[in-house]
Design an enzyme around this catalytic site. Structure first.
Site, PDB file in Angstrom:
ATOM      1  N   GLU A 146      -6.017  -0.786  -0.836  1.00  0.00           N
ATOM      2  CA  GLU A 146      -5.538  -1.140  -2.170  1.00  0.00           C
ATOM      3  C   GLU A 146      -6.767  -1.154  -3.073  1.00  0.00           C
ATOM      4  O   GLU A 146      -7.691  -1.929  -2.858  1.00  0.00           O
ATOM      5  CB  GLU A 146      -4.848  -2.504  -2.126  1.00  0.00           C
ATOM      6  CG  GLU A 146      -3.660  -2.602  -3.069  1.00  0.00           C
ATOM      7  CD  GLU A 146      -4.103  -2.724  -4.513  1.00  0.00           C
ATOM      8  OE1 GLU A 146      -3.519  -2.054  -5.391  1.00  0.00           O
ATOM      9  OE2 GLU A 146      -5.043  -3.489  -4.762  1.00  0.00           O
ATOM     10  N   SER A 147      -6.756  -0.290  -4.073  1.00  0.00           N
ATOM     11  CA  SER A 147      -7.993  -0.061  -4.818  1.00  0.00           C
ATOM     12  C   SER A 147      -8.448  -1.286  -5.608  1.00  0.00           C
ATOM     13  O   SER A 147      -9.656  -1.532  -5.726  1.00  0.00           O
ATOM     14  CB  SER A 147      -7.862   1.163  -5.722  1.00  0.00           C
ATOM     15  OG  SER A 147      -6.714   1.079  -6.536  1.00  0.00           O
ATOM     16  N   CYS A 159      -6.654   8.230  -0.530  1.00  0.00           N
ATOM     17  CA  CYS A 159      -5.728   7.327  -1.205  1.00  0.00           C
ATOM     18  C   CYS A 159      -6.467   6.344  -2.124  1.00  0.00           C
ATOM     19  O   CYS A 159      -7.012   6.776  -3.123  1.00  0.00           O
ATOM     20  CB  CYS A 159      -4.828   6.661  -0.170  1.00  0.00           C
ATOM     21  SG  CYS A 159      -3.231   6.274  -0.846  1.00  0.00           S
ATOM     22  N   ARG A 196      -2.063   6.027 -10.223  1.00  0.00           N
ATOM     23  CA  ARG A 196      -1.795   5.149  -9.069  1.00  0.00           C
ATOM     24  C   ARG A 196      -0.288   4.996  -8.852  1.00  0.00           C
ATOM     25  O   ARG A 196       0.486   5.026  -9.794  1.00  0.00           O
ATOM     26  CB  ARG A 196      -2.407   3.757  -9.307  1.00  0.00           C
ATOM     27  CG  ARG A 196      -3.906   3.785  -9.411  1.00  0.00           C
ATOM     28  CD  ARG A 196      -4.414   2.381  -9.695  1.00  0.00           C
ATOM     29  NE  ARG A 196      -4.048   1.451  -8.638  1.00  0.00           N
ATOM     30  CZ  ARG A 196      -4.015   0.140  -8.782  1.00  0.00           C
ATOM     31  NH1 ARG A 196      -4.320  -0.404  -9.927  1.00  0.00           N
ATOM     32  NH2 ARG A 196      -3.674  -0.629  -7.767  1.00  0.00           N
ATOM     33  N   ILE A 247       1.186   6.861   1.410  1.00  0.00           N
ATOM     34  CA  ILE A 247       1.558   5.444   1.392  1.00  0.00           C
ATOM     35  C   ILE A 247       1.230   4.844   0.024  1.00  0.00           C
ATOM     36  O   ILE A 247       0.060   4.686  -0.319  1.00  0.00           O
ATOM     37  CB  ILE A 247       0.811   4.682   2.513  1.00  0.00           C
ATOM     38  CG1 ILE A 247       1.109   5.338   3.869  1.00  0.00           C
ATOM     39  CG2 ILE A 247       1.213   3.207   2.512  1.00  0.00           C
ATOM     40  CD1 ILE A 247       0.262   4.820   5.011  1.00  0.00           C
ATOM     41  N   ARG A 248       2.280   4.553  -0.719  1.00  0.00           N
ATOM     42  CA  ARG A 248       2.079   4.124  -2.127  1.00  0.00           C
ATOM     43  C   ARG A 248       0.980   4.967  -2.765  1.00  0.00           C
ATOM     44  O   ARG A 248       0.011   4.469  -3.350  1.00  0.00           O
ATOM     45  CB  ARG A 248       1.754   2.633  -2.204  1.00  0.00           C
ATOM     46  CG  ARG A 248       2.946   1.768  -1.822  1.00  0.00           C
ATOM     47  CD  ARG A 248       2.695   0.275  -1.955  1.00  0.00           C
ATOM     48  NE  ARG A 248       2.330  -0.131  -3.300  1.00  0.00           N
ATOM     49  CZ  ARG A 248       3.191  -0.211  -4.325  1.00  0.00           C
ATOM     50  NH1 ARG A 248       4.453   0.094  -4.148  1.00  0.00           N
ATOM     51  NH2 ARG A 248       2.780  -0.596  -5.509  1.00  0.00           N
ATOM     52  N   HIS A 259      -3.197   9.782   3.676  1.00  0.00           N
ATOM     53  CA  HIS A 259      -4.025   9.143   4.704  1.00  0.00           C
ATOM     54  C   HIS A 259      -4.361  10.163   5.777  1.00  0.00           C
ATOM     55  O   HIS A 259      -3.523  10.465   6.620  1.00  0.00           O
ATOM     56  CB  HIS A 259      -3.290   7.948   5.307  1.00  0.00           C
ATOM     57  CG  HIS A 259      -3.338   6.741   4.435  1.00  0.00           C
ATOM     58  ND1 HIS A 259      -4.126   5.647   4.706  1.00  0.00           N
ATOM     59  CD2 HIS A 259      -2.734   6.477   3.256  1.00  0.00           C
ATOM     60  CE1 HIS A 259      -3.990   4.740   3.755  1.00  0.00           C
ATOM     61  NE2 HIS A 259      -3.147   5.230   2.862  1.00  0.00           N
ATOM     62  N   GLU A 280      -6.289   9.856   8.197  1.00  0.00           N
ATOM     63  CA  GLU A 280      -6.687   9.270   9.485  1.00  0.00           C
ATOM     64  C   GLU A 280      -5.484   8.920  10.357  1.00  0.00           C
ATOM     65  O   GLU A 280      -5.656   8.542  11.501  1.00  0.00           O
ATOM     66  CB  GLU A 280      -7.550   8.014   9.248  1.00  0.00           C
ATOM     67  CG  GLU A 280      -6.808   6.750   8.853  1.00  0.00           C
ATOM     68  CD  GLU A 280      -6.272   6.754   7.416  1.00  0.00           C
ATOM     69  OE1 GLU A 280      -6.353   7.794   6.742  1.00  0.00           O
ATOM     70  OE2 GLU A 280      -5.736   5.712   7.005  1.00  0.00           O
TER      71      GLU A 280
HETATM   72  N1  GLN Z   1      -1.433   2.149  -4.179  1.00  0.00           N
HETATM   73  C1  GLN Z   1      -2.775   1.879  -3.758  1.00  0.00           C
HETATM   74  C2  GLN Z   1      -3.710   1.662  -4.947  1.00  0.00           C
HETATM   75  O1  GLN Z   1      -3.320   1.757  -6.045  1.00  0.00           O
HETATM   76  C3  GLN Z   1      -3.316   2.979  -2.873  1.00  0.00           C
HETATM   77  C4  GLN Z   1      -2.492   3.083  -1.629  1.00  0.00           C
HETATM   78  C5  GLN Z   1      -3.231   3.514  -0.413  1.00  0.00           C
HETATM   79  O2  GLN Z   1      -4.453   3.579  -0.360  1.00  0.00           O
HETATM   80  N2  GLN Z   1      -2.466   3.770   0.624  1.00  0.00           N
HETATM   81  O3  GLN Z   1      -4.838   1.382  -4.756  1.00  0.00           O
END
Ligand code: GLN
Length: 212
Positions: free
Chosen positions: A48-49, A79, A106, A134-135, A170, A172
């Site tokens: 999550e940034s 991500c 984002r 993922i998001r 992702h 990985e």
């Molecule tokens: N949604 C996350 C963000 O805004 C990033 C998601 C992720 O790294 N899987 O930072």
């Protein structure tokens, strides 16, 4: 042996480290700026940034990562890592390292499809690459010097500018090592890069993009 690291403040750093070790690279977990010393490549994992930025406030990470890039270190951001490397971010303004000339949005896939798996197409490779989003963010603008390395339908999901690679997925989470392998090629260019800096080569040097 080539020395790489994974920023290990948050996210799935252990899987990145395992992938790089599988490819024969030395890989350490990096939790302090001083641990960047001697490294030739660094992965900034997803997570999550905003959280990552908060954790990075403890030390002068921005300066340290810019210096790492300036001395020729290769970077792969996946991500949240890609969001951090970007020049511009939309969908929630926040600081970025500005090491690759892209705009990312984002959480750009909306709620219903927050997270999904899909086959992406690596340029130069016939076999599809299964990728986890993922998001995930989306690249909304690519600068002139930015090269597309993989597409989801017609949309760039892995890009490179100089020694910086950014993926919206992702890399990985699958057993497929092709993206890490591309990154390792940048790492192996480290010395050549230094040579180029002291003795500029004639013409443009081409990144070997063909994927086995
Ligand atoms: N949604 C996350 C963000 O805004 C990033 C998601 C992720 O790294 N899987 O930072």
């Amino acid at each position: 042996m080539r020395r790489t690291g994974v920023l290990a403040l948050q996210g799935d750093f252990a899987a990145h480290a395992a992938a790089l070790r599988e490819l024969g690279l030395d890989c350490r977990e990096v939790r302090r700026t001083a641990e960047l010393e001697g490294l030739e490549g660094l992965v900034i994992p997803g997570g999550e940034s905003t959280t990552l930025l908060n954790l990075m406030a403890d030390e002068p990470w921005f300066e340290a990562l810019s210096r790492f890039h300036e001395r020729g270190g290769a970077l792969l951001g996946t991500c949240a890592g890609a969001i951090l490397l970007a020049r511009e971010v939309t969908g929630g303004a926040q600081a970025t390292l500005d090491l690759i000339d892209v705009t990312v949005e984002r959480n750009a896939y909306g709620r219903q499809v927050d997270s999904f798996e899909a086959d992406v197409r690596l340029l130069g490779s016939d076999a599809p690459l299964r990728a986890a989003f993922i998001r995930a963010p989306r690249f909304r603008r690519l600068g002139d010097g930015v090269e597309v390395l993989a597409l989801l339908a017609d949309e760039p999901v892995l890009v490179r500018q100089g020694r910086v690679m950014a993926a919206t997925f992702h890399t990985e989470l699958s057993e497929d090592r092709r993206v890490h392998d591309l990154f390792s090629r940048l790492v192996f260019e480290y010395d050549k890069n230094e040579e180029r800096e002291s003795r500029p080569a004639a013409g443009n040097s081409q990144f070997p993009i063909a994927v086995a």
